[in-house]
Design a protein around this motif. Sequence first.
Motif, mmCIF file in Angstrom:
data_model
loop_
_atom_site.group_PDB
_atom_site.id
_atom_site.type_symbol
_atom_site.label_atom_id
_atom_site.label_comp_id
_atom_site.label_asym_id
_atom_site.label_seq_id
_atom_site.Cartn_x
_atom_site.Cartn_y
_atom_site.Cartn_z
ATOM 1 N N GLY A 59 -32.147 -43.395 1.005
ATOM 2 C CA GLY A 59 -32.324 -44.511 -0.248
ATOM 3 C C GLY A 59 -33.617 -44.556 -0.446
ATOM 4 O O GLY A 59 -34.172 -45.871 -0.556
ATOM 5 N N GLY A 60 -34.540 -43.863 -0.389
ATOM 6 C CA GLY A 60 -36.089 -43.929 -0.631
ATOM 7 C C GLY A 60 -36.877 -44.161 0.620
ATOM 8 O O GLY A 60 -38.220 -44.546 0.607
ATOM 9 N N ARG B 175 -25.551 -39.606 3.047
ATOM 10 C CA ARG B 175 -26.198 -39.983 1.747
ATOM 11 C C ARG B 175 -27.615 -39.743 1.784
ATOM 12 O O ARG B 175 -28.569 -40.641 1.342
ATOM 13 N N HIS C 268 -35.403 -38.443 3.967
ATOM 14 C CA HIS C 268 -35.558 -39.672 3.226
ATOM 15 C C HIS C 268 -33.860 -40.197 3.047
ATOM 16 O O HIS C 268 -32.948 -39.409 2.596
ATOM 17 N N ASP D 122 -31.364 -38.353 0.689
ATOM 18 C CA ASP D 122 -31.700 -38.224 -0.445
ATOM 19 C C ASP D 122 -31.872 -36.521 -0.775
ATOM 20 O O ASP D 122 -32.476 -35.846 -0.086
ATOM 21 N N GLU D 123 -31.429 -36.307 -2.011
ATOM 22 C CA GLU D 123 -31.280 -34.786 -2.330
ATOM 23 C C GLU D 123 -32.464 -34.451 -3.437
ATOM 24 O O GLU D 123 -32.995 -35.392 -4.114
#
Length: 473
Positions: free
Chosen positions: A412-413, A228, A410, A230-231
């Motif tokens: 989740g930020g 997961r 990154h 960051d895209e």
Amino acid sequence: MLDVLVIGGGNAALCAALCAREAGASVMLLEASPRAWRGGNSQHTRNLRCMHDAPQDVLVEAYPEEEYWRDLLAVTGGQTNEHLARLVIRASSSCRGWMRKHGVHFQPPLSGALHVARTNAFFMGGGKALVNAYYRSAERLGVEIRYDSPVHGLEVRDGRFLAAFTESERIEARACVLAAGGFESNREWLREAWGRNERGEWPADNFLIRGTRYNQGTLLRHMFDEHRADEIGDPTQAHMVAIDARAPLYDGGICTRIDCVSLGVVVNREAHRFYDEGEDFWPKRYAIWGRLLAGQPGQTAYSIIDSKAVGRFMPPVFPGHRASTLPELARKLDLDVDVFMQTLGSYNAACRIGTFDHTRLDDCHTENIEPPKTHWALPLDTPPYYGYPLRPGVTFTYQGLLTDDTAAVHFGGVASDNLFVAGEMMAGNVLGKGYTAGIGMSIGTAFGRIAGTNAAAAAHNPANRMEASHAAA
């Protein structure tokens, strides 16, 4: 334990490996391809877009930061991170000395090289020579290089890289750089992204891949689905140009590109024009034509010129279909002769000839015709005539991993403190859409150096990561 693992084998990966090694780290580079095909898409490149405020060695005049930025802003339509874009632009002004230290040589652009002597530095021997020089330097410095070593997964815990998995082993490292390319060679992913069009076609089935067959996007998909990460970016956006429809499925490279679009007209397989061929200079606008072709029936079109254009463009590897008359050319291209002649007749009648000059935005244009041709509009009336069949040629995709000026991945930020990304896997941060010649190598060089330097710093002391990014740039 190994300090830095670099996954990938093209320009960005090599820059990362070299910088990490220069910073004192032990480095291993994993290249998915066999040695003979090493280098990814970088082996097909020719030049690097460079900012400079005054003439510099192979670069003439000046190409200041603001002009470079405006050019990038124009082709991306504003879909770019200005902070990261300007980082790339500024880094491009000072990287050539470092590149020369690692064996890269530059030359003035060849005749017919798209009027880019002011903006682009050309590699002596092209991208293959650049890649070979970097590999020689990496070997000399003690970088461990493994070919035929695709990575199918990573072990990441709480945003920290722990290990990479090949078919045969688990490789641990204190830090890692992801530079394994996009997904342009993965036909199923392209089909998923593009879907069916209103004619029931799968456009991606007719795309040709200008570069390596080894860019399957395996690591990108793994980072998206399993971790997961960051895209950023649209999966349908890519460096996609008009290339000869007779080109091979993979590795056609630069020589399959058709550069005469602005010197004639382009018609689809229904023999209709569909876009302004004279919109702007070819180096700035050539990358729009791949997407334009993707929207045409059968993802096919034809570039039509007459003998006045011969000698004004870089000849491609395949000769054009030649005919003494326009109807004969239509038959050779399997186009409806009547519709083709109506299209060409309307275009010729609409031409308003001024002072033709293909080195500037001249005043030769059409009137009362759609689509218009806004520059370089000359009637096609001087035999012999030539037709080049066109299809979309994908160089690299833009959907990738979100990053910042430290090149960190990154989650989740939150920026990872030991996992970094460079090259095509993050190019979408700078290129939301469009392209301008040489910018891909600028992005890969800048972020490869930042990622490698920061990975070495992270391997020894994660707190050094932020300071190292500025030194690398």
